[in-house]
Design a protein around this motif. Structure first.
Motif, PDB file in Angstrom:
ATOM      1  N   PHE A 190       0.836  -1.221   0.000  1.00  9.90           N
ATOM      2  CA  PHE A 190       0.000   0.000   0.000  1.00  9.90           C
ATOM      3  C   PHE A 190       0.863   1.261   0.000  1.00  9.90           C
ATOM      4  O   PHE A 190       0.690   2.165  -0.816  1.00  9.90           O
ATOM      5  CB  PHE A 190      -0.923   0.010   1.223  1.00  9.90           C
ATOM      6  CG  PHE A 190      -1.365   1.398   1.599  1.00  9.90           C
ATOM      7  CD1 PHE A 190      -2.235   2.105   0.770  1.00  9.90           C
ATOM      8  CD2 PHE A 190      -0.893   2.018   2.752  1.00  9.90           C
ATOM      9  CE1 PHE A 190      -2.620   3.407   1.084  1.00  9.90           C
ATOM     10  CE2 PHE A 190      -1.276   3.313   3.075  1.00  9.90           C
ATOM     11  CZ  PHE A 190      -2.140   4.003   2.239  1.00  9.90           C
ATOM     12  N   GLN A 191       1.808   1.284   0.922  1.00  3.54           N
ATOM     13  CA  GLN A 191       2.614   2.483   1.147  1.00  3.54           C
ATOM     14  C   GLN A 191       3.406   2.873  -0.089  1.00  3.54           C
ATOM     15  O   GLN A 191       3.611   4.052  -0.370  1.00  3.54           O
ATOM     16  CB  GLN A 191       3.540   2.164   2.334  1.00  3.54           C
ATOM     17  CG  GLN A 191       4.653   3.120   2.596  1.00  3.54           C
ATOM     18  CD  GLN A 191       5.847   2.386   3.184  1.00  3.54           C
ATOM     19  OE1 GLN A 191       6.226   1.308   2.733  1.00  3.54           O
ATOM     20  NE2 GLN A 191       6.433   2.975   4.220  1.00  3.54           N
ATOM     21  N   SER A 192       3.861   1.881  -0.827  1.00  7.60           N
ATOM     22  CA  SER A 192       4.698   2.195  -1.980  1.00  7.60           C
ATOM     23  C   SER A 192       3.878   2.450  -3.243  1.00  7.60           C
ATOM     24  O   SER A 192       4.427   2.674  -4.307  1.00  7.60           O
ATOM     25  CB  SER A 192       5.695   1.062  -2.220  1.00  7.60           C
ATOM     26  OG  SER A 192       4.978  -0.122  -2.480  1.00  7.60           O
ATOM     27  N   GLY A 193       2.563   2.441  -3.092  1.00 13.84           N
ATOM     28  CA  GLY A 193       1.713   2.695  -4.254  1.00 13.84           C
ATOM     29  C   GLY A 193       1.685   4.173  -4.608  1.00 13.84           C
ATOM     30  O   GLY A 193       2.395   4.990  -4.029  1.00 13.84           O
ATOM     31  N   THR A 194       0.848   4.495  -5.575  1.00 17.13           N
ATOM     32  CA  THR A 194       0.738   5.891  -5.981  1.00 17.13           C
ATOM     33  C   THR A 194      -0.657   6.418  -5.714  1.00 17.13           C
ATOM     34  O   THR A 194      -0.845   7.353  -4.964  1.00 17.13           O
ATOM     35  CB  THR A 194       1.039   6.041  -7.490  1.00 17.13           C
ATOM     36  OG1 THR A 194       2.345   5.531  -7.721  1.00 17.13           O
ATOM     37  CG2 THR A 194       0.980   7.497  -7.911  1.00 17.13           C
ATOM     38  N   PHE A 195      -1.635   5.751  -6.308  1.00 14.00           N
ATOM     39  CA  PHE A 195      -2.973   6.329  -6.258  1.00 14.00           C
ATOM     40  C   PHE A 195      -3.560   6.383  -4.854  1.00 14.00           C
ATOM     41  O   PHE A 195      -3.978   7.437  -4.380  1.00 14.00           O
ATOM     42  CB  PHE A 195      -3.923   5.564  -7.196  1.00 14.00           C
ATOM     43  CG  PHE A 195      -5.317   6.091  -7.116  1.00 14.00           C
ATOM     44  CD1 PHE A 195      -5.650   7.304  -7.706  1.00 14.00           C
ATOM     45  CD2 PHE A 195      -6.294   5.406  -6.386  1.00 14.00           C
ATOM     46  CE1 PHE A 195      -6.932   7.817  -7.599  1.00 14.00           C
ATOM     47  CE2 PHE A 195      -7.579   5.922  -6.276  1.00 14.00           C
ATOM     48  CZ  PHE A 195      -7.886   7.130  -6.889  1.00 14.00           C
ATOM     49  N   ARG A 196      -3.576   5.246  -4.165  1.00 15.95           N
ATOM     50  CA  ARG A 196      -4.281   5.218  -2.877  1.00 15.95           C
ATOM     51  C   ARG A 196      -3.675   6.134  -1.824  1.00 15.95           C
ATOM     52  O   ARG A 196      -4.393   6.911  -1.194  1.00 15.95           O
ATOM     53  CB  ARG A 196      -4.439   3.788  -2.378  1.00 15.95           C
ATOM     54  CG  ARG A 196      -5.799   3.249  -2.822  1.00 15.95           C
ATOM     55  CD  ARG A 196      -5.951   1.778  -2.736  1.00 15.95           C
ATOM     56  NE  ARG A 196      -5.465   1.181  -1.509  1.00 15.95           N
ATOM     57  CZ  ARG A 196      -5.130  -0.100  -1.401  1.00 15.95           C
ATOM     58  NH1 ARG A 196      -5.220  -0.882  -2.455  1.00 15.95           N
ATOM     59  NH2 ARG A 196      -4.705  -0.574  -0.259  1.00 15.95           N
ATOM     60  N   PRO A 197      -2.366   6.081  -1.597  1.00 14.97           N
ATOM     61  CA  PRO A 197      -1.830   6.986  -0.573  1.00 14.97           C
ATOM     62  C   PRO A 197      -2.073   8.458  -0.900  1.00 14.97           C
ATOM     63  O   PRO A 197      -2.374   9.259  -0.013  1.00 14.97           O
ATOM     64  CB  PRO A 197      -0.328   6.690  -0.554  1.00 14.97           C
ATOM     65  CG  PRO A 197      -0.107   5.484  -1.365  1.00 14.97           C
ATOM     66  CD  PRO A 197      -1.342   5.162  -2.131  1.00 14.97           C
ATOM     67  N   VAL A 198      -1.958   8.811  -2.180  1.00  9.82           N
ATOM     68  CA  VAL A 198      -2.188  10.214  -2.546  1.00  9.82           C
ATOM     69  C   VAL A 198      -3.663  10.570  -2.370  1.00  9.82           C
ATOM     70  O   VAL A 198      -4.004  11.624  -1.840  1.00  9.82           O
ATOM     71  CB  VAL A 198      -1.720  10.500  -3.993  1.00  9.82           C
ATOM     72  CG1 VAL A 198      -2.164  11.876  -4.452  1.00  9.82           C
ATOM     73  CG2 VAL A 198      -0.201  10.368  -4.093  1.00  9.82           C
ATOM     74  N   PHE A 199      -4.518   9.653  -2.788  1.00  2.87           N
ATOM     75  CA  PHE A 199      -5.951   9.881  -2.644  1.00  2.87           C
ATOM     76  C   PHE A 199      -6.322  10.178  -1.185  1.00  2.87           C
ATOM     77  O   PHE A 199      -6.967  11.168  -0.872  1.00  2.87           O
ATOM     78  CB  PHE A 199      -6.717   8.649  -3.149  1.00  2.87           C
ATOM     79  CG  PHE A 199      -8.186   8.685  -2.852  1.00  2.87           C
ATOM     80  CD1 PHE A 199      -9.041   9.478  -3.608  1.00  2.87           C
ATOM     81  CD2 PHE A 199      -8.720   7.932  -1.811  1.00  2.87           C
ATOM     82  CE1 PHE A 199     -10.405   9.513  -3.326  1.00  2.87           C
ATOM     83  CE2 PHE A 199     -10.079   7.971  -1.519  1.00  2.87           C
ATOM     84  CZ  PHE A 199     -10.918   8.755  -2.280  1.00  2.87           C
ATOM     85  N   TRP A 200      -5.875   9.323  -0.275  1.00  2.00           N
ATOM     86  CA  TRP A 200      -6.230   9.508   1.137  1.00  2.00           C
ATOM     87  C   TRP A 200      -5.615  10.782   1.705  1.00  2.00           C
ATOM     88  O   TRP A 200      -6.215  11.464   2.532  1.00  2.00           O
ATOM     89  CB  TRP A 200      -5.781   8.313   1.975  1.00  2.00           C
ATOM     90  CG  TRP A 200      -6.559   7.062   1.719  1.00  2.00           C
ATOM     91  CD1 TRP A 200      -6.063   5.861   1.302  1.00  2.00           C
ATOM     92  CD2 TRP A 200      -7.967   6.863   1.888  1.00  2.00           C
ATOM     93  NE1 TRP A 200      -7.064   4.932   1.182  1.00  2.00           N
ATOM     94  CE2 TRP A 200      -8.248   5.526   1.543  1.00  2.00           C
ATOM     95  CE3 TRP A 200      -9.021   7.698   2.279  1.00  2.00           C
ATOM     96  CZ2 TRP A 200      -9.539   4.986   1.589  1.00  2.00           C
ATOM     97  CZ3 TRP A 200     -10.306   7.157   2.322  1.00  2.00           C
ATOM     98  CH2 TRP A 200     -10.552   5.831   1.982  1.00  2.00           C
TER      99      TRP A 200
END
Ligand code: TRP
Length: 484
Positions: free
Chosen positions: A142-152
């Motif tokens: 999760f942490q190394s992703g792009t969309f979800r962490p930025v979204f939250w």
């Protein structure tokens, strides 16, 4: 005090409201996320001891100094200095505070976003049946992703902006009063569960038994940074909040309660996390992800864990929100009072700027993880510069300002509310703000940064590696040399 005009300034309604708002600012990710991870990296018990010492000798007086400045001036962080010391360069301290507010929010919102992701996972029963290895892997994915962490993160910026826009009184006071005590209850319940796990003893030993060989100047600087960060001092949040406090409030009393609550929650968070860290065989020096890996593991094993998991992440997100609101208020109060913007406009411009800067912090765990500047990611720079440099530096100037510029008469007038309250130990307070606190912080600063003397080893990675080597009992004793 003739120029105090309450009619145009929003202010906190009640005494309990003041404490709630200041405590809401202090209690946040600093206690639950940052304290355990930094204590874990710095060897546990010895770090805790130094941390507690700083809370007492530096935290308490700086918080009192900051609230006094704000209430006396009735202005924002920068304007307060301009008003109390017209034509002098003291306002630069306030300016540094505004810059620090941006930096702190840039990285804080990243982690606050993680709490929302974990809330969503808790709701979706996402921890169920996972081993601690699997929890770690899913955190990293999760942490190394792009969309979800930025979204939250963006969602969190919006929430903060919305509450700040509503205004201090309506927005902040009412939430904190009920929700922070509830958070404490929940932390205690989870801590009790954690203490029943096999291996819990080791966790308590790690947290409470000081190993003095672990102390170095960088550990001491980390403890100082954490103490200032956790109490929300050193950058003008409490100047700004102080300016909303009414004249008859007993500031020393407020500070005592807020400091005690904040410290108790940090220690409780440690009691909640470290037993489970050892029970699950996780490296205490794991770093940023520590609590996000450990907590779901506890919920997974706990009767009613589904329910407690959801409730916990809701409360943690709210605790984070009452903190981001207090930091963002520094920016908005500055924009609106000094740069003559409407509150509405200030909130929007501030939020957009934050979203822009903050995305770089969030992506530091993913696409930008290779963008290192002198060995640190962008996130780490924001965190390091604001927490370990700007907050202690701000704290030095704040106490010097109160001790030497405002002086005893003004301070006495402020703390006794114009003579109507009795305040003990005023003489001691003056000695602390004039001499003890500034000298102590300066020394820690100089040695911790290696400005004088030998720069000592460490920072996160080496310690983590040493621990890993030590845990594998891989040539214990000699491994350390590899990293010095
Ligand atoms: N103290 C808060 C926490 O522990 C964060 C915070 C709010 C803060 N306002 C601040 C930190 C001002 C430094 C300065 O989560």
């Amino acid at each position: 005090m003739a120029n105090v005009d309450f009619s145009v300034r929003d202010s906190f309604g009640t005494k309990a409201g003041v404490i709630a708002a200041a405590a809401g600012s202090a209690i946040g990710l600093g206690n639950i996320w940052r304290f355990p991870y930094v204590a874990g990296q710095n060897g546990g018990g010895a770090f805790l001891l130094i941390y507690l010492g700083f809370i007492l000798v530096i935290g308490f007086p700086v918080m009192l100094a900051e609230l006094s400045i704000g209430r006396r001036a009735q202005r924002n962080a920068l304007g307060s200095f301009k008003k109390l010391a017209p034509g002098k360069p003291w306002y630069l301290v306030g300016l540094m505070g505004v810059v620090a507010a941006f930096m702190i929010l840039a990285f804080y919102n990243t982690i606050a976003g993680w709490t929302l992701e974990y809330l969503a996972q808790a709701v979706g029963n996402g921890f169920n049946g996972k081993s601690s290895d699997e929890l770690k892997n899913s955190f990293e994915a999760f942490q190394s992703g792009t969309f979800r962490p930025v979204f939250w993160q963006l969602i969190f910026i919006l929430l903060t902006g919305y509450i700040v826009f509503l205004g201090v009184k309506k927005g902040i006071e009412k939430y904190t009063k009920i929700l922070m005590p509830l958070l404490v209850v929940l932390v205690v319940i989870i801590a009790i569960k954690s203490l029943t796990l096999p291996g819990a003893r080791e966790g308590l030993v790690f947290l409470f038994k000081p190993d003095f060989s672990k102390i170095s100047w960088t550990v001491i600087l980390d403890a100082l940074g954490q103490a200032t960060f956790s109490l929300s001092i050193g950058m003008g949040t409490l100047i700004t909040y102080g300016s909303y406090i009414q004249k008859n409030n007993n500031l020393a009393n407020t500070v005592l309660k807020v400091t005690a609550a904040d410290t108790a929650i940090a220690v409780l968070a440690g009691i909640m996390i470290f037993p489970a860290v050892f029970a699950f065989n996780i490296d205490p020096a794991e770093g940023f992800g520590l609590v996000f890996i450990v907590l779901p593991g506890i919920f997974e094993q706990m009767a009613g864990g589904y329910f407690f998991g959801i409730l916990f992440f809701i409360l943690l997100a709210i605790a984070a929100l009452t903190s981001t609101v207090s930091i963002f208020e520094v920016i908005v109060a500055y924009f609106s009072e000094e740069l003559n913007m409407t509150r509405h406009r200030a909130t929007i411009i501030g939020s957009v700027a934050l979203a822009f800067v903050g995305v770089f912090a969030t992506l530091s765990f993913g696409p930008l993880s290779g963008a290192l500047i002198f060995d640190k990611t962008i996130f780490e720079w924001f965190e390091y510069l604001s927490v370990n440099i700007m907050l202690p530096l701000g704290a030095i100037f704040l106490v010097l300002f109160v001790g030497w510029y405002l002086g005893r008469k003004n301070v006495e007038d402020e703390l006794t509310s114009g003579g109507s309250l009795k305040v003990k130990l005023l003489g001691l307070f003056m000695i602390v703000v004039k001499f003890i606190a500034p000298i102590a912080i300066t020394l820690v600063f100089i040695y911790g940064l290696g400005l004088i003397g030998k720069k000592d080893k460490k920072k996160s990675e080496p310690v983590a590696d040493e621990q890993a080597f030590a845990n594998n009992t891989f040539l214990p004793g000699r491994t350390i040399e590899l990293f010095t």
